[in-house]
Design a protein around this motif. Structure first.
Motif, short mmCIF file in Angstrom:
data_model
loop_
_atom_site.label_atom_id
_atom_site.label_comp_id
_atom_site.label_asym_id
_atom_site.label_seq_id
_atom_site.Cartn_x
_atom_site.Cartn_y
_atom_site.Cartn_z
N ALA A 65 0.84 -1.20 0.00
CA ALA A 65 0.00 0.00 0.00
C ALA A 65 0.88 1.25 0.00
O ALA A 65 1.87 1.32 0.73
CB ALA A 65 -0.92 0.00 1.21
N ARG A 66 0.47 2.20 -0.80
CA ARG A 66 1.22 3.45 -0.96
C ARG A 66 0.41 4.64 -0.43
O ARG A 66 -0.77 4.51 -0.10
CB ARG A 66 1.56 3.68 -2.44
CG ARG A 66 2.41 2.58 -3.04
CD ARG A 66 3.74 2.54 -2.37
NE ARG A 66 4.54 1.40 -2.82
CZ ARG A 66 5.81 1.28 -2.57
NH1 ARG A 66 6.44 2.20 -1.88
NH2 ARG A 66 6.46 0.22 -2.98
N GLU A 67 1.04 5.77 -0.42
CA GLU A 67 0.41 7.02 0.04
C GLU A 67 -0.97 7.20 -0.60
O GLU A 67 -1.11 7.10 -1.82
CB GLU A 67 1.32 8.19 -0.35
CG GLU A 67 0.93 9.51 0.26
CD GLU A 67 1.33 9.63 1.72
OE1 GLU A 67 0.60 10.34 2.43
OE2 GLU A 67 2.32 9.03 2.14
N GLY A 68 -1.99 7.40 0.23
CA GLY A 68 -3.35 7.63 -0.26
C GLY A 68 -4.17 6.37 -0.48
O GLY A 68 -5.36 6.45 -0.76
N ASP A 69 -3.55 5.19 -0.34
CA ASP A 69 -4.29 3.94 -0.53
C ASP A 69 -5.20 3.65 0.66
O ASP A 69 -4.97 4.12 1.78
CB ASP A 69 -3.34 2.74 -0.69
CG ASP A 69 -2.75 2.63 -2.08
OD1 ASP A 69 -3.24 3.31 -3.01
OD2 ASP A 69 -1.78 1.87 -2.24
N GLU A 70 -6.21 2.86 0.39
CA GLU A 70 -7.14 2.39 1.41
C GLU A 70 -7.03 0.86 1.47
O GLU A 70 -7.13 0.19 0.45
CB GLU A 70 -8.56 2.80 1.02
CG GLU A 70 -9.60 2.46 2.03
CD GLU A 70 -10.95 2.98 1.60
OE1 GLU A 70 -11.27 4.14 1.92
OE2 GLU A 70 -11.68 2.24 0.91
N VAL A 71 -6.78 0.36 2.67
CA VAL A 71 -6.66 -1.08 2.89
C VAL A 71 -7.87 -1.52 3.72
O VAL A 71 -8.07 -1.02 4.83
CB VAL A 71 -5.35 -1.43 3.62
CG1 VAL A 71 -5.30 -2.90 3.98
CG2 VAL A 71 -4.15 -1.05 2.75
N ALA A 72 -8.67 -2.42 3.17
CA ALA A 72 -9.86 -2.91 3.87
C ALA A 72 -9.59 -4.33 4.37
O ALA A 72 -9.09 -5.17 3.62
CB ALA A 72 -11.07 -2.90 2.95
N LEU A 73 -9.93 -4.56 5.63
CA LEU A 73 -9.78 -5.88 6.25
C LEU A 73 -11.14 -6.55 6.24
O LEU A 73 -12.09 -6.06 6.85
CB LEU A 73 -9.24 -5.73 7.67
CG LEU A 73 -7.98 -4.87 7.80
CD1 LEU A 73 -7.49 -4.84 9.23
CD2 LEU A 73 -6.89 -5.32 6.85
N LEU A 74 -11.25 -7.64 5.49
CA LEU A 74 -12.52 -8.27 5.19
C LEU A 74 -12.68 -9.59 5.98
O LEU A 74 -12.04 -10.58 5.63
CB LEU A 74 -12.63 -8.55 3.70
CG LEU A 74 -12.31 -7.37 2.79
CD1 LEU A 74 -12.12 -7.82 1.37
CD2 LEU A 74 -13.39 -6.33 2.89
N PRO A 75 -13.55 -9.61 6.97
CA PRO A 75 -13.78 -10.84 7.72
C PRO A 75 -14.55 -11.85 6.88
O PRO A 75 -15.11 -11.49 5.84
CB PRO A 75 -14.60 -10.37 8.92
CG PRO A 75 -15.33 -9.17 8.41
CD PRO A 75 -14.40 -8.51 7.42
N PRO A 76 -14.57 -13.10 7.32
CA PRO A 76 -15.35 -14.11 6.59
C PRO A 76 -16.82 -13.70 6.51
O PRO A 76 -17.36 -13.09 7.44
CB PRO A 76 -15.21 -15.37 7.44
CG PRO A 76 -14.07 -15.13 8.34
CD PRO A 76 -13.95 -13.65 8.51
N VAL A 77 -17.44 -14.06 5.41
CA VAL A 77 -18.86 -13.77 5.21
C VAL A 77 -19.64 -15.07 5.42
O VAL A 77 -19.27 -16.10 4.89
CB VAL A 77 -19.11 -13.23 3.79
CG1 VAL A 77 -20.59 -12.99 3.56
CG2 VAL A 77 -18.32 -11.96 3.57
#
Length: 80
Positions: A65-77
């Motif tokens: 991930a770089r400057e300005g990126d969004e990292v989403a942590l996705l739990p099991p569905v």
């Protein structure tokens, strides 16, 4: 600006916040350190996924991930 980490579903409850901003760049080791041990344990589970820039990573350990990126942590569905 940094990288914005989004905690979704039950990961939000564990984190105690919906999101967190961390310095860029962010790799897998940096992500585990930034989220703390409880979330890091969850992220190591194969059913928990990571998305960066709106794309789910096939191999979350290759996070870059770089400057300005969004990292989403996705739990099991669950569901059927």
């Amino acid at each position: 600006m940094g990288v914005r980490i989004l905690f979704l579903g039950p990961l939000r409850d564990i984190a105690g916040e919906p999101e967190r901003e961390v310095p860029a760049p962010l790799d897998w080791a940096g992500l585990l350190a930034a989220v703390g041990p409880d979330i890091a344990d969850q992220l190591r589970e194969p059913r928990v996924h990571v998305a960066c820039g709106s794309r789910v990573l096939g191999d979350k350990t290759r996070l870059d991930a770089r400057e300005g990126d969004e990292v989403a942590l996705l739990p099991p569905v669950s569901g059927g």
